[in-house]
Design a protein around this motif. Structure first.
Motif, mmCIF file in Angstrom:
data_model
loop_
_atom_site.group_PDB
_atom_site.id
_atom_site.type_symbol
_atom_site.label_atom_id
_atom_site.label_comp_id
_atom_site.label_asym_id
_atom_site.label_seq_id
_atom_site.Cartn_x
_atom_site.Cartn_y
_atom_site.Cartn_z
ATOM 1 N N VAL A 204 -62.309 41.732 -42.853
ATOM 2 C CA VAL A 204 -60.887 41.956 -42.594
ATOM 3 C C VAL A 204 -60.744 43.108 -41.610
ATOM 4 O O VAL A 204 -60.937 44.268 -41.955
ATOM 5 N N ASP A 205 -60.452 42.758 -40.363
ATOM 6 C CA ASP A 205 -60.222 43.748 -39.320
ATOM 7 C C ASP A 205 -59.289 43.119 -38.289
ATOM 8 O O ASP A 205 -58.590 42.151 -38.607
ATOM 9 N N ASP A 206 -59.250 43.646 -37.100
ATOM 10 C CA ASP A 206 -58.338 43.097 -36.102
ATOM 11 C C ASP A 206 -59.040 42.189 -35.094
ATOM 12 O O ASP A 206 -58.514 41.915 -34.019
ATOM 13 N N GLU A 207 -60.253 41.676 -35.437
ATOM 14 C CA GLU A 207 -60.991 40.776 -34.556
ATOM 15 C C GLU A 207 -61.104 39.385 -35.173
ATOM 16 O O GLU A 207 -61.544 39.237 -36.322
ATOM 17 N N TYR A 208 -60.724 38.377 -34.421
ATOM 18 C CA TYR A 208 -60.802 36.974 -34.857
ATOM 19 C C TYR A 208 -62.178 36.453 -34.427
ATOM 20 O O TYR A 208 -62.417 36.145 -33.268
ATOM 21 N N THR A 209 -63.086 36.349 -35.374
ATOM 22 C CA THR A 209 -64.455 35.936 -35.100
ATOM 23 C C THR A 209 -64.667 34.480 -35.491
ATOM 24 O O THR A 209 -63.758 33.812 -36.023
ATOM 25 N N ALA A 210 -65.895 34.001 -35.265
ATOM 26 C CA ALA A 210 -66.247 32.630 -35.680
ATOM 27 C C ALA A 210 -66.143 32.496 -37.189
ATOM 28 O O ALA A 210 -65.765 31.435 -37.713
ATOM 29 N N ALA A 211 -66.483 33.576 -37.901
ATOM 30 C CA ALA A 211 -66.368 33.554 -39.365
ATOM 31 C C ALA A 211 -64.905 33.426 -39.786
ATOM 32 O O ALA A 211 -64.576 32.743 -40.764
ATOM 33 N N THR A 212 -64.020 34.096 -39.045
ATOM 34 C CA THR A 212 -62.588 33.969 -39.332
ATOM 35 C C THR A 212 -62.144 32.526 -39.104
ATOM 36 O O THR A 212 -61.399 31.962 -39.919
ATOM 37 N N ALA A 213 -62.585 31.930 -38.027
ATOM 38 C CA ALA A 213 -62.225 30.544 -37.708
ATOM 39 C C ALA A 213 -62.686 29.595 -38.804
ATOM 40 O O ALA A 213 -61.968 28.638 -39.149
ATOM 41 N N GLU A 214 -63.867 29.838 -39.377
ATOM 42 C CA GLU A 214 -64.371 28.965 -40.439
ATOM 43 C C GLU A 214 -63.509 29.094 -41.690
ATOM 44 O O GLU A 214 -63.220 28.099 -42.375
ATOM 45 N N ALA A 215 -63.091 30.312 -42.002
ATOM 46 C CA ALA A 215 -62.207 30.502 -43.154
ATOM 47 C C ALA A 215 -60.855 29.824 -42.916
ATOM 48 O O ALA A 215 -60.259 29.256 -43.845
ATOM 49 N N VAL A 216 -60.373 29.856 -41.670
ATOM 50 C CA VAL A 216 -59.112 29.203 -41.337
ATOM 51 C C VAL A 216 -59.220 27.689 -41.530
ATOM 52 O O VAL A 216 -58.286 27.035 -42.019
ATOM 53 N N ARG A 217 -60.370 27.098 -41.156
ATOM 54 C CA ARG A 217 -60.546 25.657 -41.335
ATOM 55 C C ARG A 217 -60.472 25.268 -42.806
ATOM 56 O O ARG A 217 -59.853 24.258 -43.163
ATOM 57 N N ALA A 218 -61.086 26.073 -43.661
ATOM 58 C CA ALA A 218 -61.023 25.793 -45.096
ATOM 59 C C ALA A 218 -59.597 25.885 -45.608
ATOM 60 O O ALA A 218 -59.146 25.068 -46.435
ATOM 61 N N TRP A 219 -58.881 26.878 -45.125
ATOM 62 C CA TRP A 219 -57.463 27.046 -45.504
ATOM 63 C C TRP A 219 -56.628 25.867 -45.028
ATOM 64 O O TRP A 219 -55.804 25.330 -45.782
ATOM 65 N N GLN A 220 -56.833 25.422 -43.797
ATOM 66 C CA GLN A 220 -56.070 24.299 -43.251
ATOM 67 C C GLN A 220 -56.343 23.013 -44.026
ATOM 68 O O GLN A 220 -55.430 22.210 -44.253
ATOM 69 N N GLU A 221 -57.578 22.836 -44.449
ATOM 70 C CA GLU A 221 -57.905 21.641 -45.235
ATOM 71 C C GLU A 221 -57.144 21.627 -46.552
ATOM 72 O O GLU A 221 -56.625 20.592 -46.978
ATOM 73 N N ASP A 222 -57.068 22.784 -47.213
ATOM 74 C CA ASP A 222 -56.336 22.873 -48.486
ATOM 75 C C ASP A 222 -54.846 22.610 -48.294
ATOM 76 O O ASP A 222 -54.165 22.158 -49.226
ATOM 77 N N LEU A 223 -54.333 22.912 -47.107
ATOM 78 C CA LEU A 223 -52.910 22.702 -46.823
ATOM 79 C C LEU A 223 -52.614 21.279 -46.364
ATOM 80 O O LEU A 223 -51.441 20.910 -46.208
ATOM 81 N N GLY A 224 -53.656 20.496 -46.132
ATOM 82 C CA GLY A 224 -53.440 19.144 -45.637
ATOM 83 C C GLY A 224 -53.173 19.109 -44.148
ATOM 84 O O GLY A 224 -52.584 18.147 -43.636
ATOM 85 N N ARG A 225 -53.631 20.115 -43.452
ATOM 86 C CA ARG A 225 -53.438 20.190 -42.013
ATOM 87 C C ARG A 225 -54.758 19.875 -41.308
ATOM 88 O O ARG A 225 -55.840 19.858 -41.907
ATOM 89 N N GLU A 226 -54.677 19.664 -40.021
ATOM 90 C CA GLU A 226 -55.866 19.403 -39.217
ATOM 91 C C GLU A 226 -56.737 20.659 -39.158
ATOM 92 O O GLU A 226 -56.237 21.762 -38.965
ATOM 93 N N ARG A 227 -58.080 20.459 -39.295
ATOM 94 C CA ARG A 227 -59.018 21.584 -39.305
ATOM 95 C C ARG A 227 -59.317 22.013 -37.872
ATOM 96 O O ARG A 227 -60.333 21.627 -37.285
ATOM 97 N N THR A 228 -58.449 22.837 -37.301
ATOM 98 C CA THR A 228 -58.628 23.260 -35.909
ATOM 99 C C THR A 228 -59.337 24.586 -35.791
ATOM 100 O O THR A 228 -59.922 24.899 -34.749
ATOM 101 N N GLY A 229 -59.256 25.418 -36.820
ATOM 102 C CA GLY A 229 -59.837 26.754 -36.749
ATOM 103 C C GLY A 229 -58.986 27.733 -35.968
ATOM 104 O O GLY A 229 -59.365 28.892 -35.792
ATOM 105 N N THR A 230 -57.833 27.291 -35.512
ATOM 106 C CA THR A 230 -56.885 28.151 -34.811
ATOM 107 C C THR A 230 -55.549 28.111 -35.550
ATOM 108 O O THR A 230 -55.258 27.154 -36.287
ATOM 109 N N VAL A 231 -54.746 29.137 -35.322
ATOM 110 C CA VAL A 231 -53.432 29.210 -35.967
ATOM 111 C C VAL A 231 -52.386 29.386 -34.880
ATOM 112 O O VAL A 231 -52.377 30.404 -34.177
ATOM 113 N N ALA A 232 -51.498 28.396 -34.748
ATOM 114 C CA ALA A 232 -50.476 28.418 -33.704
ATOM 115 C C ALA A 232 -49.159 28.938 -34.273
ATOM 116 O O ALA A 232 -48.928 28.902 -35.489
ATOM 117 N N PRO A 233 -48.274 29.427 -33.398
ATOM 118 C CA PRO A 233 -46.947 29.854 -33.873
ATOM 119 C C PRO A 233 -46.240 28.709 -34.596
ATOM 120 O O PRO A 233 -46.287 27.564 -34.161
#
Length: 420
Positions: A204-233
């Motif tokens: 947890v810091d202010d850098e979006y790393t590959a590890a952050t992207a992987e955690a985002v994909r897991a989160w998106q899957e739980d939400l029923g969203r496409e696993r992009t690894g990015t978060v758009a407005p």
């Protein structure tokens, strides 16, 4: 009927049969009756003088007024006051009771993607990127909360095309697409929320790393969203904390445009439009007591003091000052820690007692014990046995019918008169 018959019936004739009227200096009146008539006026005058003397003495005793014409007059009143009280050592607290309103505070709106910047007051992001009302891929609202529902971190605020739009806690909205290589406070906000929701494998810091992207994909899957690894407005809604839905504007089956819903904090608060004359009574962290419509009370703390503003003429709740001019008020917010004591009240008028100033371990007497001095200032009547001595005092805090006093001879337990 003869004159003799008349005087016999009245019993007012003398032995000669003539009326017994008495004339000054007359020689025909009997000596004994005349003597009695002369003594009655004297006796009556003595009774009146005695009554006046008693009344005058009573008045002096009641008012404490003394005739200072002679040097031999005593400095104390000749008799004690009608009531007495003791000088007490106690804590005095100055208070002021004002009107307030119990509720959930100010509401804010959740805007559809792209609507926040165009709509006044829009301060919450929501939805997925909009395709526009006329676009072939226009999205549809498929789920909405109900009025009064509470939405917490990670829970869905609403759904678009059956894709959940979750709530994140923070103060920075998603204003850009976050991806590997992004840096900034918005990145730190996203990572803090992911960590709180149980996702791991990143720092947890202010850098979006590959590890952050992987955690985002897991989160998106739980939400029923496409696993992009990015978060758009618009893929999440950001708010300071859990929210309570105040009202729903949009409808299921329609496109997410404009305002979707309004919400507020989940804790009930008390709002007061305080008259500016009481501005010195409030400060952040100050304690207060809130009286509910059923007569019960709950403790509260001042958590916000705004800037004085003048109510617009004709505005709802806007008071009027003297001469019909708008009244300036100060917005004050109070929080109630023990929400259970508020019962089932969701919104209600309340009385707020502000505890502005406290003086501990001071000497105090009832306000009625004060006596105005001819030369200015005040005194109290110190009662010593059957005598009264006037002691000048300096006044301090007034509170709840008591007044703080100090001065020579003023001690705890001193008996003072209460002439009023």
């Amino acid at each position: 009927m003869t004159l003799q018959d008349h005087t016999d019936r009245t019993g007012r004739s003398d032995h000669t049969g003539a009326p017994s009227a008495v004339h000054p200096g007359g020689s025909d009146s009997p000596a004994a009756p005349a003597s009695r008539r002369r003594r009655r006026p004297l006796r009556t005058a003595l009774i009146v003088l005695a009554a006046l003397a008693v009344a005058g003495g009573a008045e002096v005793a009641a008012t404490g007024a003394l005739d200072g014409g002679g040097d031999d007059q005593p400095s104390a009143a000749p008799s004690g006051p009608p009531r007495t009280a003791e000088v007490e050592q106690r804590t005095l607290t100055r208070t002021q009771t004002v009107e307030g309103t119990l509720g959930y505070g100010t509401t804010t709106s959740v805007q559809a993607p792209g609507a926040a910047s165009a709509s006044p007051g829009g301060n919450a992001q929501g939805g997925s990127p909009s395709h526009g009302a006329d676009s072939p891929g226009a999205e549809i609202l498929t789920a909405l909360p109900g009025e009064g529902d509470t939405v917490s971190r990670g829970e869905s605020v609403y759904s678009v095309d059956d894709r959940k739009v979750p709530l994140l806690y923070g103060s920075i909205p998603l204003y850009r697409t976050l991806r590997a290589g992004s840096e900034g406070k918005d990145v730190a906000m996203l990572e803090r929320n992911l960590a709180e929701l149980g996702y791991t494998g990143f720092t947890v810091d202010d850098e979006y790393t590959a590890a952050t992207a992987e955690a985002v994909r897991a989160w998106q899957e739980d939400l029923g969203r496409e696993r992009t690894g990015t978060v758009a407005p618009g893929e999440a809604v950001v708010a300071p904390g859990a929210r309570r839905v105040a009202g729903v504007t949009a409808a299921i089956g329609t496109m997410p445009t404009g305002e979707i819903l309004t919400w507020s904090g989940t804790a009930r608060i008390v709002a007061v439009d305080l008259d500016v004359q009481y501005e010195d009574l409030v400060d952040d962290g100050m304690k207060a007591t809130v009286r509910l419509p059923d007569g019960t009370s709950v403790e509260a703390i001042v958590t916000g003091v705004g800037t004085a503003a003048t109510a617009a003429s004709g505005s709802v709740g806007g008071g009027r000052g003297s001469g019909g001019s708008p009244k300036a008020t100060l917005p004050v917010q109070l929080s109630v820690r023990d929400q259970k004591k508020l019962g089932r009240y969701q919104a209600a008028p309340v009385d707020v007692t502000l505890k502005a100033e406290t003086r501990e371990d001071v000497l105090a007497v009832p306000v009625e014990a004060l006596t105005a001095r001819r030369e200015g200032g005040y005194a109290v009547q110190a009662v010593h046995g059957g005598e009264v001595e006037y002691l000048p005092v300096k006044l301090g805090l007034f509170a709840n019918g008591m007044v703080e006093i100090s001065g020579d001879g003023i001690t705890e337990g001193l008996i003072v008169g209460v002439p009023k």
